[in-house]
Motif scaffolding. Structure first.
Motif, mmCIF file in Angstrom:
data_model
loop_
_atom_site.group_PDB
_atom_site.id
_atom_site.type_symbol
_atom_site.label_atom_id
_atom_site.label_comp_id
_atom_site.label_asym_id
_atom_site.label_seq_id
_atom_site.Cartn_x
_atom_site.Cartn_y
_atom_site.Cartn_z
ATOM 1 N N ASN A 184 -4.715 5.330 7.762
ATOM 2 C CA ASN A 184 -4.667 5.455 9.350
ATOM 3 C C ASN A 184 -4.626 4.027 9.666
ATOM 4 O OD1 ASN A 184 -4.440 8.068 9.448
ATOM 5 N ND2 ASN A 184 -6.457 8.398 10.186
ATOM 6 N N PHE A 185 -5.429 3.093 9.158
ATOM 7 C CA PHE A 185 -5.470 1.819 9.550
ATOM 8 C C PHE A 185 -4.332 0.877 9.273
ATOM 9 C CE2 PHE A 185 -6.006 -2.599 8.401
ATOM 10 C CZ PHE A 185 -6.560 -3.256 9.207
ATOM 11 N N ALA A 186 -3.602 1.390 8.192
ATOM 12 C CA ALA A 186 -2.350 0.637 7.556
ATOM 13 C C ALA A 186 -1.042 1.162 8.463
ATOM 14 C CB ALA A 186 -2.079 1.135 6.472
ATOM 15 N N ARG A 187 -1.190 2.447 8.970
ATOM 16 C CA ARG A 187 -0.066 2.641 9.845
ATOM 17 C C ARG A 187 -0.409 2.007 11.308
ATOM 18 N NH1 ARG A 187 3.116 6.111 7.617
ATOM 19 N NH2 ARG A 187 2.341 7.824 6.197
ATOM 20 N N GLN A 188 -1.671 2.098 11.596
ATOM 21 C CA GLN A 188 -1.631 1.532 13.087
ATOM 22 C C GLN A 188 -1.554 -0.209 12.986
ATOM 23 O OE1 GLN A 188 -6.240 2.091 13.683
ATOM 24 N NE2 GLN A 188 -5.595 4.352 13.998
ATOM 25 N N GLU A 194 -11.282 10.867 -2.067
ATOM 26 C CA GLU A 194 -11.018 12.003 -0.990
ATOM 27 C C GLU A 194 -11.772 11.667 0.374
ATOM 28 O OE1 GLU A 194 -8.655 13.865 -1.160
ATOM 29 O OE2 GLU A 194 -8.364 13.764 -3.389
ATOM 30 N N SER A 195 -12.767 11.241 0.679
ATOM 31 C CA SER A 195 -13.309 11.054 1.878
ATOM 32 C C SER A 195 -13.054 9.742 2.621
ATOM 33 C CB SER A 195 -15.027 11.132 1.635
ATOM 34 O OG SER A 195 -15.435 9.733 0.920
ATOM 35 N N ILE A 196 -12.438 8.710 1.898
ATOM 36 C CA ILE A 196 -12.045 7.360 2.357
ATOM 37 C C ILE A 196 -10.527 7.481 2.923
ATOM 38 C CG2 ILE A 196 -14.057 6.457 1.401
ATOM 39 C CD1 ILE A 196 -11.755 5.143 -0.370
ATOM 40 N N ILE A 197 -9.797 7.985 2.016
ATOM 41 C CA ILE A 197 -8.340 7.881 1.991
ATOM 42 C C ILE A 197 -7.544 8.000 3.415
ATOM 43 C CG2 ILE A 197 -7.463 9.970 1.219
ATOM 44 C CD1 ILE A 197 -6.133 6.727 0.118
ATOM 45 N N LEU A 200 0.751 -1.188 -0.057
ATOM 46 C CA LEU A 200 0.005 -0.210 0.122
ATOM 47 C C LEU A 200 0.625 1.216 0.137
ATOM 48 C CD1 LEU A 200 -2.895 0.972 0.282
ATOM 49 C CD2 LEU A 200 -2.676 1.264 2.816
ATOM 50 N N TYR A 201 0.678 2.226 -1.002
ATOM 51 C CA TYR A 201 1.471 3.246 -0.996
ATOM 52 C C TYR A 201 0.909 4.250 -0.166
ATOM 53 C CZ TYR A 201 4.157 7.437 -2.895
ATOM 54 O OH TYR A 201 4.944 8.433 -2.893
ATOM 55 N N VAL A 202 2.057 4.876 0.577
ATOM 56 C CA VAL A 202 0.952 5.945 1.708
ATOM 57 C C VAL A 202 1.809 7.194 1.559
ATOM 58 C CG1 VAL A 202 0.690 4.180 3.184
ATOM 59 C CG2 VAL A 202 2.808 5.283 3.563
ATOM 60 N N GLY A 203 2.513 7.518 0.359
ATOM 61 C CA GLY A 203 3.001 8.844 0.040
ATOM 62 C C GLY A 203 4.237 9.172 0.422
ATOM 63 N N VAL A 204 4.828 10.095 -0.017
ATOM 64 C CA VAL A 204 6.219 10.801 0.147
ATOM 65 C C VAL A 204 7.342 9.615 -0.003
ATOM 66 C CG1 VAL A 204 7.603 11.992 1.862
ATOM 67 C CG2 VAL A 204 5.080 12.120 2.031
ATOM 68 N N ALA A 229 -6.276 -5.188 1.573
ATOM 69 C CA ALA A 229 -7.790 -5.232 1.558
ATOM 70 C C ALA A 229 -8.381 -4.814 2.650
ATOM 71 C CB ALA A 229 -8.225 -6.847 1.041
ATOM 72 N N GLN A 230 -8.196 -5.192 3.766
ATOM 73 C CA GLN A 230 -8.591 -4.551 5.143
ATOM 74 C C GLN A 230 -8.350 -3.167 5.506
ATOM 75 O OE1 GLN A 230 -7.186 -7.121 8.269
ATOM 76 N NE2 GLN A 230 -8.511 -8.883 7.883
ATOM 77 N N SER A 231 -7.347 -2.725 4.785
ATOM 78 C CA SER A 231 -7.118 -0.986 4.951
ATOM 79 C C SER A 231 -8.376 -0.342 4.029
ATOM 80 C CB SER A 231 -5.826 -0.773 4.260
ATOM 81 O OG SER A 231 -4.865 -1.248 5.012
ATOM 82 N N TYR A 232 -8.559 -0.762 3.108
ATOM 83 C CA TYR A 232 -9.839 -0.423 2.498
ATOM 84 C C TYR A 232 -10.974 -0.580 3.253
ATOM 85 C CZ TYR A 232 -7.456 1.773 -1.467
ATOM 86 O OH TYR A 232 -6.709 2.782 -2.320
ATOM 87 N N LYS A 233 -11.157 -1.915 3.636
ATOM 88 C CA LYS A 233 -12.344 -2.325 4.394
ATOM 89 C C LYS A 233 -12.464 -1.483 5.637
ATOM 90 C CE LYS A 233 -14.609 -6.146 6.943
ATOM 91 N NZ LYS A 233 -14.105 -7.536 7.423
ATOM 92 N N ASN A 234 -11.615 -1.006 6.036
ATOM 93 C CA ASN A 234 -11.549 0.046 7.423
ATOM 94 C C ASN A 234 -12.205 1.279 7.005
ATOM 95 O OD1 ASN A 234 -10.847 0.879 10.172
ATOM 96 N ND2 ASN A 234 -9.787 2.325 9.091
ATOM 97 N N ALA A 235 -12.237 1.800 5.766
ATOM 98 C CA ALA A 235 -12.979 2.880 5.294
ATOM 99 C C ALA A 235 -14.242 2.554 4.690
ATOM 100 C CB ALA A 235 -11.958 3.296 4.160
ATOM 101 N N GLY A 236 -14.630 0.957 4.893
ATOM 102 C CA GLY A 236 -16.276 0.884 4.511
ATOM 103 C C GLY A 236 -16.139 0.491 3.084
ATOM 104 N N ILE A 237 -14.945 0.103 2.250
ATOM 105 C CA ILE A 237 -15.057 -0.256 1.202
ATOM 106 C C ILE A 237 -14.583 -1.717 0.950
ATOM 107 C CG2 ILE A 237 -14.139 0.296 -1.156
ATOM 108 C CD1 ILE A 237 -15.753 2.686 0.011
ATOM 109 N N LYS A 238 -15.372 -2.631 0.581
ATOM 110 C CA LYS A 238 -15.304 -4.019 0.371
ATOM 111 C C LYS A 238 -14.615 -4.127 -1.149
ATOM 112 C CE LYS A 238 -17.051 -8.634 1.688
ATOM 113 N NZ LYS A 238 -18.259 -9.232 1.878
ATOM 114 N N VAL A 239 -13.368 -4.031 -1.205
ATOM 115 C CA VAL A 239 -12.812 -4.049 -2.730
ATOM 116 C C VAL A 239 -12.744 -5.539 -3.110
ATOM 117 C CG1 VAL A 239 -11.317 -1.991 -2.197
ATOM 118 C CG2 VAL A 239 -10.256 -4.143 -1.696
#
Length: 327
Positions: free
Chosen positions: A90-94, A82-85, A40-44, A129-139
């Protein structure tokens, strides 16, 4: 030899990668996938992945690839990005520090709708997949058990052209450096969690879980705090100043970057990215201040001081970047 050009990436991108050793070939064969790993790419320039060492942060410029199609980008394609990222990242970092489970990874090859058997463990595709699921998106149909192939076939992602480019000698040398600060930080973090598990007899995998344990077990806090203080975790930032003094001192930056183009390029990088970097430190700072408000434990006090220092250093890098841009 090829390296990732992170200027082609967007926060939240999933990087599907492959190498050409026997283990990766077996993974691709068993999952019927062209790729064997997900990041998962998280920037910078940073990614987060779950590999044999657990969930860890990586510098995407530190890995060399053999062929130009050894990495593919999956990019989230819905309008609510923009509303989910922030929830995704945050899930990924945790989850940094969470141990890897080979057993769970093998179960992902089964075409069954089952829930995670080891919920406090990760492997690469479950992690993204769980990182996106944490934002309510079941990819994918089952975020607990999925393969690279299922991520590619997901309606939530577009397949983007490869982000690899031929590496220069300097880039290849950098990737091959043995003195890798991110790898060192990963080792220290893993040592902290291993120590915490040993004295607590609790399956502590993340700093979030460790903070909760410290609050609930105040007699153990001094021992844990002392271990962290001795681990080097709280002073890793000093190594970056020593290694890259020109990030923090304008005059040294002028001396280090020999040409105007190089100064402008590096100045733009820090000018563009430091606000984003500070945001995650500010989120951590708020969480640590909340923990400290209960019993004023040294564990949280140390983390507060670390966050404040990292925010200060980020502002220094941004200042130098802006000065280089204004030349």
């Amino acid at each position: 030899m090829y390296i990732i050009n992170f200027s082609k990436l967007r926060v939240g991108d999933i990087l599907l990668t492959r190498k050409h050793d026997r283990e990766c070939e077996l993974i691709r064969k068993s999952t019927k996938s062209d790729y064997s790993h997900a990041i998962l790419y998280v920037g910078v320039g940073s990614g987060i992945e779950s590999n044999g060492l657990g969930v860890q942060s990586i510098n995407t410029a530190r890995t060399i690839y053999k062929f130009p199609n050894d990495v593919q980008i999956l990019r989230y394609n819905k309008s609510n990005f923009e509303s989910i990222i922030e929830d995704v990242i945050n899930f990924a970092r945790q989850k940094i520090g969470t141990e890897y489970s080979t057993k769970e990874a093998r179960l992902s090859r089964l075409e069954e709708t089952i829930q995670a058997k080891e919920t406090n463990r990760q492997f690469c595709t479950r992690f993204v997949a769980q990182s996106y699921k944490n934002a309510g998106i079941k990819v994918v149909p089952n975020p607990d058990y999925c393969s690279p192939k299922e991520l590619i076939e997901s309606d939530f992602f577009d397949l983007i052209d490869s982000c690899l480019e031929k590496g220069t000698k300097e880039q290849i040398d950098y990737a091959n450096e043995k003195d890798n600060p991110i790898s060192q930080q990963t080792d220290i973090t893993n040592d902290i969690f291993e120590f915490a598990r040993s004295i607590s007899n609790t399956d502590i995998q993340t700093f979030e879980q460790l903070s909760k344990y410290v609050l609930e077990n105040r007699t153990k806090e001094p021992e844990i705090t002392e271990f962290i203080r001795n681990s080097g975790y709280l002073t890793m930032w000093k190594k970056d100043i020593k290694r890259n003094p020109w990030y923090y001192d304008y005059q040294k930056a002028i001396e280090h970057y020999k040409c105007s183009e190089e100064r402008k390029g590096n100045g733009k990088f820090f000018s563009d990215t430091e606000e984003y970097t500070r945001h995650r430190f500010l989120v951590s700072l708020d969480a640590m201040k909340f923990g400290y408000s209960f019993y004023e434990q040294d564990f949280f006090k140390d983390q507060i001081e670390l966050c404040e220092k990292l925010i200060e250093l980020s502002k220094q890098r941004e200042y130098v970047g802006n000065k280089l841009l204004s030349e």
